[in-house]
Structures are given as C-alpha cells and as structure tokens.
Design an enzyme around this catalytic site. Structure first.
Site, PDB file in Angstrom:
ATOM      1  N   MET A  57      -0.422   5.438   7.028  1.00  0.00           N
ATOM      2  CA  MET A  57       0.750   4.565   6.918  1.00  0.00           C
ATOM      3  C   MET A  57       1.792   5.163   5.961  1.00  0.00           C
ATOM      4  O   MET A  57       1.494   6.063   5.183  1.00  0.00           O
ATOM      5  CB  MET A  57       0.337   3.165   6.487  1.00  0.00           C
ATOM      6  CG  MET A  57      -0.183   2.349   7.661  1.00  0.00           C
ATOM      7  SD  MET A  57      -0.395   0.616   7.251  1.00  0.00           S
ATOM      8  CE  MET A  57      -0.655  -0.083   8.878  1.00  0.00           C
TER       9      MET A  57
ATOM     10  N   ILE B  65       0.842  -1.201   0.000  1.00  0.00           N
ATOM     11  CA  ILE B  65       0.000   0.000   0.000  1.00  0.00           C
ATOM     12  C   ILE B  65       0.875   1.248   0.000  1.00  0.00           C
ATOM     13  O   ILE B  65       0.425   2.325  -0.350  1.00  0.00           O
ATOM     14  CB  ILE B  65      -0.982   0.045   1.198  1.00  0.00           C
ATOM     15  CG1 ILE B  65      -0.242   0.137   2.531  1.00  0.00           C
ATOM     16  CG2 ILE B  65      -1.941  -1.122   1.179  1.00  0.00           C
ATOM     17  CD1 ILE B  65      -1.134   0.597   3.681  1.00  0.00           C
ATOM     18  N   ASP B  66       2.148   1.102   0.400  1.00  0.00           N
ATOM     19  CA  ASP B  66       3.030   2.274   0.511  1.00  0.00           C
ATOM     20  C   ASP B  66       3.466   2.830  -0.844  1.00  0.00           C
ATOM     21  O   ASP B  66       3.939   3.960  -0.922  1.00  0.00           O
ATOM     22  CB  ASP B  66       4.294   1.905   1.302  1.00  0.00           C
ATOM     23  CG  ASP B  66       3.992   1.622   2.762  1.00  0.00           C
ATOM     24  OD1 ASP B  66       2.844   1.839   3.188  1.00  0.00           O
ATOM     25  OD2 ASP B  66       4.911   1.180   3.476  1.00  0.00           O
TER      26      ASP B  66
HETATM   27  O1  F6P Z   1       4.546  -1.934   4.301  1.00  0.00           O
HETATM   28  C1  F6P Z   1       3.198  -1.819   4.481  1.00  0.00           C
HETATM   29  C2  F6P Z   1       2.873  -1.326   5.877  1.00  0.00           C
HETATM   30  O2  F6P Z   1       1.474  -1.251   5.950  1.00  0.00           O
HETATM   31  C3  F6P Z   1       3.524  -0.020   6.282  1.00  0.00           C
HETATM   32  O3  F6P Z   1       2.853   1.121   5.793  1.00  0.00           O
HETATM   33  C4  F6P Z   1       3.476  -0.124   7.781  1.00  0.00           C
HETATM   34  O4  F6P Z   1       4.493   0.641   8.353  1.00  0.00           O
HETATM   35  C5  F6P Z   1       3.707  -1.572   8.035  1.00  0.00           C
HETATM   36  O5  F6P Z   1       3.289  -2.264   6.870  1.00  0.00           O
HETATM   37  C6  F6P Z   1       2.952  -2.095   9.229  1.00  0.00           C
HETATM   38  O6  F6P Z   1       3.300  -3.410   9.433  1.00  0.00           O
HETATM   39  P1  F6P Z   1       2.560  -4.417  10.443  1.00  0.00           P
HETATM   40  O7  F6P Z   1       1.336  -4.923   9.754  1.00  0.00           O
HETATM   41  O8  F6P Z   1       3.551  -5.489  10.677  1.00  0.00           O
HETATM   42  O9  F6P Z   1       2.198  -3.640  11.664  1.00  0.00           O
END
Ligand code: F6P
Length: 342
Positions: A169, A126-127
């Site tokens: 995010m 999504i980033d």
């Molecule tokens: O890389 C995608 C992402 O949604 C980032 O935007 C966010 O920092 C991270 O994953 C969060 O990861 P988790 O689901 O392990 O908390």
C-alpha cells in the site's frame, strides 16, 4: 466533560489502543464521560454513539480494526452536515470531539474547527504520510507484515528462479515500500515519489541475473508511477478518483518484466492484509501515548490541534499545518534503499 471520539477513513492497527488510552485517562483522571461515535463523522451527524468505559474496553489493546467502525463520510458532503454535527453536540452536551483519522478526516476536522467546533486530532494511517509527525501508528505493523511477506517470497523465488513483484500500500507516498524494501532485502523498490523507467528496471534485473543469481524481489508501492512516456497505463486501471487501482501497477510491472526480460515473474498484492490484525508492540505504545495526549489536549482546550511525535516526544501541532502537505519518503533513507538495488 463529555468527550466524543470517532475513527474516520481506512482502518488501521492501533485504533482501539488510542480509544482505550483516551478512555482510561479521561474516566480515571478527569472523570469524563466518553461517547464513541459510530462510523466516523456519520455517527456524529446521525447522533449514533455508545457510551465507553474502562471496563468495556478491556481486551481491546491488541485488537485490530476499530470497535467504533469507520467510514469516509464527512459533514461537508451534505448541505446540512455541519448543522447536524452541531445539533448532535448540543443535544448530547458534547463538549469536545477527538477525531482519529488520516488526511481526509483531519482536513475535515480543521474545517470544522475553523467554524468554531472544539476538536482535537490524532493522526492515523498505515501510510505514515501525515505532516509534522514522525510516525503514525499502524505503519510499523504494515511494515512488519510486508517484510514477513518478502522474506517468504525470497525462498520461493529462489526455488523457482523467478522474479517476484510485491505490491504494497501507499497511494501517494512510498514509506511502506521503502522500509519493507530495505528490511526485506528487495532487489528494487518503486515508489510514487520517484517515477520509474521500466526499461531501466528490466536492465537492472538482467544485469543481476547475468551474475548467475536468478531470484529477484521488486517491491512496488500501489501509487508508483512510470516516468512520463515510458509505459502506458490503460484507462481501466484507474478508479473513479483517477487513482491507479489496487493491483493495477503490480500487475503491469509483472507483465512488462516478463515480456521484456523473458524471466518468469509472479505478482503478490498484499492489499488489506497490511491493515488487518493485531498492532505491533511499537504501534500499541504509540497509539496509547497519542490517546493519553489527546485527552490531555482536550482538557487544555487545545482546539484545532493534533498530537504528533517529534524527536521522541508527543507534542501538539496545528491541524492546519499538519494537513498542508503530505510527508514524503526521507531522501536520505531513499538513498540508503538505492544502495542495495540489484
Ligand atoms: O490510506 C490508507 C490506505 O490503506 C492506502 O494505503 C490505500 O490506498 C487505501 O487506504 C485503500 O483504501 P480502501 O480501504 O478504501 O480500499
């Protein structure tokens, strides 16, 4: 051919549409057998998979998450990890693996390719921060969710004369923040690429409110950083990897704005809501396109390559080049965003 599919890293709307695209063309056009490994590379190491078919994938196109499960486990975390991958592939006569994932999964795929494994990558996050592809699927959905949230926050901010901080995010890049900030008409947007000065943020808000309008939206990417020496971040706001904790920066910005300006301020942390649920039409199309292109790449033996969107065409790029550096916010678009600050 017998082709393995895995989804690794954080989940993302559109993963099932990619799987469906691979299976549809693989089974229908090439007569492939498709194996869906569970929980990313963990499933490959453990030989844990299910056979996939067109029939079985009915109804999955609009479904969020991944029907295969996901994890951040990688073979290089274990002494025998790569051997276990090879053993599974040999035992189950897997001719190729399609790895659908973000930076971590794709970097691991590049290393495995260097060791001789037949792998094709599909960029997911999504980033939207993977290099050499203009878009990753899931991003459009996340921007829609964040924009809708900002729209809703405008009306409650106006009713209460408040400043609303919205944390979205984006740990290393500010694509979601920039797009949702522009689409939602944010007063200010803070992104990791452009460290902010909280004093300047507060001055901007104060100037705006002097004009008699007292309702502001500040969009903050979770990885936004203060300029050095301008604001201290407490050690307990970092996680074990040295990343600011989800909610850390949003809460900090909220309390600093309130303390420095006296404006009543609230924070909303969108978190994993941005990653859940049904993909937008755009993400369904891009995911399907990537899936079909990935199985084509397998049949062309394009090992070590990743499918990518460039100039409205799906092309192939070297995994090694794609993971070399993250894709940051386009400076031209950031300039557009800044025109609307305050
Ligand atoms: O890389 C995608 C992402 O949604 C980032 O935007 C966010 O920092 C991270 O994953 C969060 O990861 P988790 O689901 O392990 O908390």
């Amino acid at each position: 051919m017998r082709v393995g599919i895995l989804t690794g890293g954080g989940d993302c709307p559109g993963l099932n549409a990619v799987i469906r695209g691979i299976v549809r063309k693989g089974e229908q056009t090439f007569g492939d057998e498709l194996l869906g490994f569970h929980d990313g590379w963990r499933g490959v190491m453990d030989g844990d998979f299910e056979l996939l078919s067109v029939e079985q994938l009915r109804g999955t196109l609009p479904r969020g998450g991944t029907i295969l499960g996901t994890s951040r486990i990688q073979p290089f975390m274990y002494d025998d990890g790569v051997d276990r991958v090879r053993a599974t592939m040999a035992e189950h006569e897997v001719d190729a693996i399609i790895a659908i994932g973000g930076e971590g999964t794709l970097s691991c795929s590049r290393e495995l390719f260097r060791l001789g494994l037949p792998i094709v990558g599909v960029p997911k996050t999504i980033d939207n921060d993977i290099g050499l592809t203009e878009r990753t699927f899931g991003f459009d959905t996340a921007v829609h969710i964040a924009t809708e949230a900002i729209d809703r926050l405008h009306t409650t901010a106006e009713s209460h004369n408040r400043v609303m901080v919205v944390e979205v995010m984006g740990r290393h890049v500010g694509h979601i923040a920039t797009w949702a900030g522009i689409a939602g008409g944010a007063t200010m947007t803070l992104i990791p690429e452009e460290p902010f000065d909280i004093a300047e943020v507060c001055e901007t808000l104060a100037r705006r409110h002097q004009k008699g309008r007292y309702a502001s939206i500040v969009v903050v990417a979770e990885g936004a950083k203060p300029k050095e020496g301008t604001l201290e971040i407490r050690p307990d706001e970092f996680d074990e990897y040295g990343h600011i904790r989800l909610g850390g920066i949003g809460n900090l910005v909220r309390s600093e704005i309130e303390r420095r300006t006296g404006f009543e301020t609230r924070v909303t942390i969108l978190g994993h809501v941005q990653r859940g649920g049904s993909p937008t039409a755009y993400d369904r199309v891009l995911s399907t396109w990537f899936g079909v292109a990935a199985i084509d790449a397998v049949h062309d033996e394009a090992w070590g390559q990743m499918v990518a969107l460039q100039a409205n065409r799906v092309v192939r790029v070297d995994l090694a080049d794609a993971v070399k550096e993250l894709k940051y916010v386009n400076p031209q678009l950031w300039d557009v965003a800044q025109q609307f600050f305050a």
